[in-house]
Scaffold this motif. Sequence first.
Motif, PDB file in Angstrom:
ATOM      1  N   SER A 220       0.891  -1.279   0.156  1.00  8.50           N
ATOM      2  CA  SER A 220      -0.029  -0.075   0.069  1.00  8.50           C
ATOM      3  C   SER A 220       0.750   1.328   0.182  1.00  8.50           C
ATOM      4  N   VAL A 221       0.319   2.400  -0.405  1.00 10.51           N
ATOM      5  CA  VAL A 221       0.971   3.705  -0.424  1.00 10.51           C
ATOM      6  C   VAL A 221       1.257   4.184   1.008  1.00 10.51           C
ATOM      7  N   GLY A 226      -1.026   4.812   9.489  1.00 12.13           N
ATOM      8  CA  GLY A 226      -0.783   6.058   9.031  1.00 12.13           C
ATOM      9  C   GLY A 226      -2.004   6.454   8.232  1.00 12.13           C
ATOM     10  N   GLY A 227      -2.743   5.444   7.473  1.00  8.69           N
ATOM     11  CA  GLY A 227      -4.101   6.000   6.710  1.00  8.69           C
ATOM     12  C   GLY A 227      -5.186   6.152   7.986  1.00  8.69           C
ATOM     13  N   ALA A 228      -5.009   5.417   9.053  1.00  9.37           N
ATOM     14  CA  ALA A 228      -6.019   5.810  10.127  1.00  9.37           C
ATOM     15  C   ALA A 228      -5.876   7.094  10.704  1.00  9.37           C
ATOM     16  N   SER A 229      -4.396   7.568  10.808  1.00  8.27           N
ATOM     17  CA  SER A 229      -4.231   8.781  11.384  1.00  8.27           C
ATOM     18  C   SER A 229      -4.877  10.015  10.596  1.00  8.27           C
ATOM     19  N   ALA A 235      -4.774   6.716  15.103  1.00  8.94           N
ATOM     20  CA  ALA A 235      -4.101   5.282  14.749  1.00  8.94           C
ATOM     21  C   ALA A 235      -4.384   4.120  15.225  1.00  8.94           C
ATOM     22  N   GLY A 236      -5.242   4.152  16.461  1.00  7.07           N
ATOM     23  CA  GLY A 236      -5.862   3.170  16.788  1.00  7.07           C
ATOM     24  C   GLY A 236      -6.844   2.596  15.787  1.00  7.07           C
ATOM     25  N   GLN A 237      -7.165   3.215  15.079  1.00  7.61           N
ATOM     26  CA  GLN A 237      -8.187   2.795  13.962  1.00  7.61           C
ATOM     27  C   GLN A 237      -7.709   1.878  12.869  1.00  7.61           C
ATOM     28  N   LYS A 240      -9.396  -1.016  11.286  1.00  2.86           N
ATOM     29  CA  LYS A 240     -10.554  -0.460  10.411  1.00  2.86           C
ATOM     30  C   LYS A 240      -9.952   0.212   9.078  1.00  2.86           C
ATOM     31  N   ALA A 241      -8.915   0.796   8.919  1.00  2.00           N
ATOM     32  CA  ALA A 241      -8.042   1.123   7.929  1.00  2.00           C
ATOM     33  C   ALA A 241      -7.682   0.336   7.092  1.00  2.00           C
ATOM     34  N   ALA A 242      -7.055  -1.083   7.668  1.00  2.00           N
ATOM     35  CA  ALA A 242      -6.575  -2.065   6.850  1.00  2.00           C
ATOM     36  C   ALA A 242      -7.658  -2.707   5.931  1.00  2.00           C
ATOM     37  N   GLU A 243      -8.957  -2.826   6.625  1.00  2.00           N
ATOM     38  CA  GLU A 243     -10.195  -3.294   5.955  1.00  2.00           C
ATOM     39  C   GLU A 243     -10.596  -2.250   4.684  1.00  2.00           C
ATOM     40  N   SER A 244     -10.557  -0.961   5.012  1.00  3.19           N
ATOM     41  CA  SER A 244     -11.176  -0.246   3.896  1.00  3.19           C
ATOM     42  C   SER A 244     -10.035   0.238   3.075  1.00  3.19           C
TER      43      SER A 244
END
Length: 322
Positions: A220-221, A226-229, A235-237, A240-244
């Motif tokens: 991934s980019v 990082g995506g959740a932040s 960052a605790g999300q 959820k980010a890994a899924e989306s």
Amino acid sequence: MSLDFERPIVELRKKISELENFTKEDNIDLSSEINTLQKRLNNIENEIYNSITPWQRVQIARLRNRPTTLDYIPMLFTDFLELHGDRLYGDDKAMVCGIAKFKGLPVTIIGQQRGRNTKENIERNFGMSHPEGYRKALRLMKQAEKFKRPILTFIDTSGAYPGKESEERGISEAIARNLFEMIDLKVPVVSIVIGEGASGGAIGIGVSNHIHMLENTWYSVISPEGGASILWKDAGQAPKAAESMKITATDLKKLGIIDSVISEVQGGAHNDIEKQAKEIENTIKASLHELLLLSSEELVNQRHKKFRSIGQFNHVKKSEYI
């Protein structure tokens, strides 16, 4: 080393081991109890490993005991000779480069290398290359082109090193230069994601004719944290980010970004490195069998077409989905 979601498996294996020790030491027949626990273990393993989430795959990819480039090289190749230095600044131990033979065929190998413990990680800079690592890789790629050797790259990095010295020596230019040069290489290039494939650090050796990913890897980019932040300021999300973000091998195969998913042994490649190496060997063999039939011009055209098609989508008129 195990993960939280594997705890029931670890506990059952421990109980089975204890019963087996009792059988040996006290000469007590506990075969019935062991068989019962073994069947239960098999059921739990199938249930857990058949429903692994994207975030759990990220965790498996990050395991310290997951096989690295240097673990796979002696199992896949013969006569490996490591080459060092970028002829500009120095050597980067986070990037392993050399020449070897694959089934008797001379090839060039380029792979990112992290450590297994603190000492090794400091030596290998946690698998995060400085500019000289990418310049060393490019030097070996151009050498491979000169001598008409196929190039095999192993991607496993949490990203290129973002420190001050890396910026001073031109990390952005080094990665950009690799992209610019790799797209027009006149020899087959095959990349395999064996662990983490993060951002420019990964694509800097990943502009290939064929890209394959092990089943429990991500590409991934940006990392899930990082995506959740960015998306949720938290960052605790990351799960959820890994899924989306659609970063798993299966997702990327569906999106047409990679060419194939390499099956892993149950629980991850670290559970049987030799068996995993055989799966990778079969994939490399199939890729080279296909790519070696193409001319230099066809190889370049195929690579151009591959990367230009990534991200394309069909425009749909509003009336067609209302």
